[in-house]
Design a protein around this motif. Sequence first.
Motif, PDB file in Angstrom:
ATOM      1  N   LYS A 129      20.888 -19.596   1.230  1.00  0.00           N
ATOM      2  CA  LYS A 129      20.962 -20.768   2.975  1.00  0.00           C
ATOM      3  C   LYS A 129      19.605 -21.588   3.816  1.00  0.00           C
ATOM      4  CE  LYS A 129      24.792 -17.535   4.322  1.00  0.00           C
ATOM      5  NZ  LYS A 129      25.059 -16.351   5.371  1.00  0.00           N
ATOM      6  N   GLU A 133      19.769 -25.542   3.633  1.00  0.00           N
ATOM      7  CA  GLU A 133      19.589 -26.081   4.630  1.00  0.00           C
ATOM      8  C   GLU A 133      18.084 -27.093   4.467  1.00  0.00           C
ATOM      9  OE1 GLU A 133      19.289 -23.072   7.431  1.00  0.00           O
ATOM     10  OE2 GLU A 133      21.432 -23.162   7.924  1.00  0.00           O
ATOM     11  N   MET A 136      19.213 -30.344   3.518  1.00  0.00           N
ATOM     12  CA  MET A 136      19.721 -31.150   4.861  1.00  0.00           C
ATOM     13  C   MET A 136      20.941 -30.508   4.117  1.00  0.00           C
ATOM     14  SD  MET A 136      17.371 -32.123   5.554  1.00  0.00           S
ATOM     15  CE  MET A 136      17.904 -33.654   7.515  1.00  0.00           C
ATOM     16  N   LEU A 137      21.801 -29.939   4.064  1.00  0.00           N
ATOM     17  CA  LEU A 137      23.051 -29.639   3.359  1.00  0.00           C
ATOM     18  C   LEU A 137      23.343 -28.486   4.763  1.00  0.00           C
ATOM     19  CD1 LEU A 137      23.020 -28.260  -0.543  1.00  0.00           C
ATOM     20  CD2 LEU A 137      24.373 -30.232   0.578  1.00  0.00           C
ATOM     21  N   LYS A 138      24.211 -29.600   5.223  1.00  0.00           N
ATOM     22  CA  LYS A 138      25.017 -28.134   6.121  1.00  0.00           C
ATOM     23  C   LYS A 138      25.796 -26.954   6.863  1.00  0.00           C
ATOM     24  CE  LYS A 138      23.556 -32.154   9.848  1.00  0.00           C
ATOM     25  NZ  LYS A 138      24.056 -33.676   9.034  1.00  0.00           N
ATOM     26  N   ASN A 139      26.295 -26.607   7.347  1.00  0.00           N
ATOM     27  CA  ASN A 139      26.857 -25.213   7.114  1.00  0.00           C
ATOM     28  C   ASN A 139      27.021 -24.574   5.402  1.00  0.00           C
ATOM     29  OD1 ASN A 139      27.481 -25.898   9.592  1.00  0.00           O
ATOM     30  ND2 ASN A 139      28.751 -27.242   8.453  1.00  0.00           N
TER      31      ASN A 139
END
Length: 269
Positions: A129, A133, A136-139
Amino acid sequence: MNIVEVENLKVWDTRTGKVIIHDSSFQVKQGSCLAIVGESGSGKSVTCRSIMRLNKAWLQQSGTILFKGENLNQLTEKEMRKKRGRNLCLILQNGMSAFDPSCVIGVHIRETLQEHFGWNTREIERKIKNAMESVMLKNPQDILNQYPHELSGGMLQRIMIALALVLEPDLIIADEPTTALDTISQYEVVEQLIQLRERMGCSMMFISHDLGVVQKIADEVMVMKDGAIVERGDIQSVFSEPEHAYTQYLVSTRLELSNHFKKLMQEGL
């Protein structure tokens, strides 16, 4: 110091006897990025898959591939499996083919990290996780619960880069990682790969036919045509003073496109 030293690599098709890679020799310096350029069918991907020993079963290879002083061509398949991912990480052109379509992304990632590190599920989730993040990968939790076909090509590429961040390999081989992406995603993925190198100090081989991207990311470049290396050197000298006719053609085509684009933009203003 060189992390990879390839001597007299030859790859041929056992069904037809056709030689695909002719007696290639090159090195990848520790901490540097070597780009391999050339048109489709020039032997770029086959060369890189030879290092990973991931070519099709009917392709045979000979020669010496030293990785940190160890000859990969002499390792068993079981020994190679231990190296793949952990020491040698391949980022594919098509993110869809890198993941098992029958299970969610999280399963693939958990299995990969458990195989190499033996971490528990909580540790894996925390590390992946954080890595997701940072690219830049959200959720990230939602993404881990999705199937590959539910995600865009750019997202899949970034998941592979996030996985590489956690694996911390010595060498990343990026095989045309931007080809299947739109322009904005291409830019973002190249930026992520540059940051990945800066963060980890790892070595990289970057395969592409896009000289603009190559100029941005690589320290050295190797030009291939019809399975042979026709030119190599540092990026500046090869691009500013190409010696081989084929390299001259590649560079002039790139300049022509670039000038045409600039002219169109000026006319539009």
